[in-house]
Scaffold this motif. Structure first.
Motif, short mmCIF file in Angstrom:
data_model
loop_
_atom_site.label_atom_id
_atom_site.label_comp_id
_atom_site.label_asym_id
_atom_site.label_seq_id
_atom_site.Cartn_x
_atom_site.Cartn_y
_atom_site.Cartn_z
N PHE A 111 0.87 -1.18 0.00
CA PHE A 111 0.00 0.00 0.00
C PHE A 111 0.90 1.23 0.00
O PHE A 111 1.16 1.83 1.02
N PHE A 112 1.44 1.53 -1.18
CA PHE A 112 2.36 2.66 -1.29
C PHE A 112 1.61 3.98 -1.30
O PHE A 112 0.56 4.11 -1.93
N VAL A 113 2.17 4.94 -0.60
CA VAL A 113 1.74 6.34 -0.68
C VAL A 113 2.99 7.10 -1.08
O VAL A 113 3.91 7.25 -0.29
N THR A 114 3.04 7.52 -2.33
CA THR A 114 4.23 8.15 -2.88
C THR A 114 4.03 9.66 -2.95
O THR A 114 3.01 10.13 -3.46
N VAL A 115 5.00 10.41 -2.45
CA VAL A 115 4.91 11.87 -2.41
C VAL A 115 6.05 12.47 -3.21
O VAL A 115 7.22 12.13 -3.00
N ALA A 116 5.72 13.36 -4.13
CA ALA A 116 6.70 14.14 -4.89
C ALA A 116 6.52 15.60 -4.47
O ALA A 116 5.40 16.11 -4.48
N TYR A 117 7.61 16.24 -4.11
CA TYR A 117 7.56 17.61 -3.60
C TYR A 117 8.08 18.58 -4.66
O TYR A 117 9.09 18.32 -5.30
N ASP A 118 7.39 19.67 -4.86
CA ASP A 118 7.78 20.70 -5.81
C ASP A 118 7.82 22.02 -5.06
O ASP A 118 6.84 22.42 -4.44
N CYS A 119 8.95 22.69 -5.11
CA CYS A 119 9.08 23.93 -4.33
C CYS A 119 8.37 25.10 -5.01
O CYS A 119 8.08 25.06 -6.20
N TRP A 120 8.09 26.12 -4.23
CA TRP A 120 7.36 27.29 -4.75
C TRP A 120 8.12 27.94 -5.89
O TRP A 120 7.54 28.49 -6.80
N ARG A 121 9.44 27.86 -5.88
CA ARG A 121 10.25 28.53 -6.88
C ARG A 121 9.96 27.97 -8.28
O ARG A 121 9.84 28.71 -9.24
N SER A 122 9.87 26.63 -8.39
CA SER A 122 9.60 26.07 -9.71
C SER A 122 8.17 26.35 -10.14
O SER A 122 7.91 26.56 -11.31
N VAL A 123 7.23 26.36 -9.18
CA VAL A 123 5.85 26.72 -9.52
C VAL A 123 5.81 28.17 -9.99
O VAL A 123 5.19 28.50 -10.99
N ALA A 124 6.51 29.05 -9.27
CA ALA A 124 6.55 30.47 -9.65
C ALA A 124 7.24 30.65 -10.99
O ALA A 124 6.82 31.46 -11.81
N TRP A 125 8.30 29.88 -11.23
CA TRP A 125 9.02 30.00 -12.50
C TRP A 125 8.11 29.63 -13.66
O TRP A 125 8.10 30.29 -14.69
N GLU A 126 7.32 28.54 -13.50
CA GLU A 126 6.40 28.14 -14.56
C GLU A 126 5.37 29.24 -14.81
O GLU A 126 5.07 29.58 -15.95
#
Length: 150
Positions: A111-126
């Motif tokens: 029962f995997f719960v996989t989390v990928a984290y994306d920082c605000w900087r990359s969201v802001a850059w996009e």
């Protein structure tokens, strides 16, 4: 430091919620918080990571088409921002700016719960790249364009 009040994480949505809150707590701003998390419930480890990363391509303001997952995303956002991690782990009420969750088939034994984290900087850059600007702490700064041929 542990979040002792969370208790045991079982193989249900309440257990998933505990895993996600614990992962936000453990990050403690190391991923240049506030950030967004992409989550996959189920699948295997590699497939789950791929699906979790794909969730980070969803816009921050969209709503999950699955009402159960939409409710879970909202609950995680509210509770994670009450943990007090804050920007860069210095404390405050903005630990997450997005939580996007998908579910996949799984083997009964895992029962995997996989989390990928994306920082605000990359969201802001996009976001800022759509505006042809650069992110800064105060917003987007216009990037002057210079013709290459003079």
């Amino acid at each position: 430091m542990q979040l002792d009040h969370l208790g045991r994480a079982d193989r249900d949505l309440e257990g998933v919620k505990k895993c996600l809150l614990h992962s936000v707590w453990q990050a403690q701003g190391q991923g240049c918080a506030p950030g967004a998390i992409g989550v996959c419930i189920g699948s295997d480890r590699a497939g789950g990571y791929h699906l979790a990363k794909q969730q980070l391509f969803r816009t921050l303001d969209d709503t999950n088409p699955d009402p159960v997952l939409a409710k879970l995303e909202q609950e995680i956002m509210e509770q994670a921002n009450q943990l007090g991690v804050g920007a860069m782990g210095f404390g405050g009420s903005n630990s997450l700016i997005g939580c996007k969750i998908t579910a996949a088939n799984r083997l009964p034994a895992s029962f995997f719960v996989t989390v990928a984290y994306d920082c605000w900087r990359s969201v802001a850059w996009e976001f800022c790249s759509m505006l042809k600007a650069a992110p800064s702490p105060s917003g987007c700064i216009a990037i002057p364009t210079v013709p290459l041929n003079g």
